[in-house]
Design a protein around this motif. Structure first.
Motif, short mmCIF file in Angstrom:
data_model
loop_
_atom_site.label_atom_id
_atom_site.label_comp_id
_atom_site.label_asym_id
_atom_site.label_seq_id
_atom_site.Cartn_x
_atom_site.Cartn_y
_atom_site.Cartn_z
N SER A 100 0.82 -1.21 0.00
CA SER A 100 0.00 0.00 0.00
C SER A 100 0.86 1.26 0.00
CB SER A 100 -0.94 0.02 1.20
OG SER A 100 -0.22 -0.02 2.41
N ARG A 101 2.12 1.13 0.40
CA ARG A 101 3.05 2.28 0.38
C ARG A 101 4.47 1.74 0.37
NH1 ARG A 101 3.42 7.65 0.92
NH2 ARG A 101 5.20 8.52 2.01
N PHE A 102 5.31 2.46 -0.37
CA PHE A 102 6.74 2.22 -0.21
C PHE A 102 7.46 3.54 -0.18
CE2 PHE A 102 6.34 2.02 -4.85
CZ PHE A 102 7.48 2.66 -5.32
N GLU A 103 8.55 3.55 0.57
CA GLU A 103 9.39 4.72 0.71
C GLU A 103 10.80 4.30 0.35
OE1 GLU A 103 8.77 5.63 4.81
OE2 GLU A 103 6.67 6.22 4.47
N THR A 104 11.44 5.12 -0.46
CA THR A 104 12.81 4.84 -0.84
C THR A 104 13.63 6.12 -0.76
OG1 THR A 104 14.23 3.81 -2.53
CG2 THR A 104 12.41 5.18 -3.33
N GLY A 105 14.91 5.95 -0.74
CA GLY A 105 15.82 7.09 -0.70
C GLY A 105 17.24 6.59 -0.53
#
Length: 107
Positions: A100-105
């Motif tokens: 439902s969500r992914f965060e990358t960096g």
């Protein structure tokens, strides 16, 4: 030391990483909820536009180095034709077998 994709702990994350590495946009999208969101370096982005620009039009490839949080948090070497290779962090929210969500960096 790289963790083989088929050894990743979370089955949804495993399938998502496999879809990225196979350049399979349809398989990737099938693993997302209809209202999935994402962020890159702390800024929310348009998911469809971002995945095309950062993954699928530029041959994105992810090699996982470490995993935590039951396989829903990864540190990986990510490369694409635009940026080359960089160390990245990925965190996934998995609901009912879909992301439902992914965060990358950068890591």
């Amino acid at each position: 030391m790289t963790i083989a994709t088929d050894k990743l702990s979370d089955p949804t994350v495993r399938a998502l990483v496999a879809a990225i590495n196979a350049n399979d946009r349809a398989a990737f999208l099938a693993l997302l909820t209809s209202d999935a969101t994402m962020s890159d370096d702390g800024t929310d982005r348009d998911l469809a536009e971002w995945i095309d620009r950062e993954i699928f039009s530029v041959h994105g490839h992810i090699e996982v180095q470490t995993e935590s949080a039951g396989g829903q948090a990864l540190v990986a070497d990510y490369r694409n034709d635009t940026w080359g290779e960089m160390r990245t962090a990925w965190r996934f929210t998995v609901d009912g077998g879909r992301v439902s969500r992914f965060e990358t960096g950068q890591a």
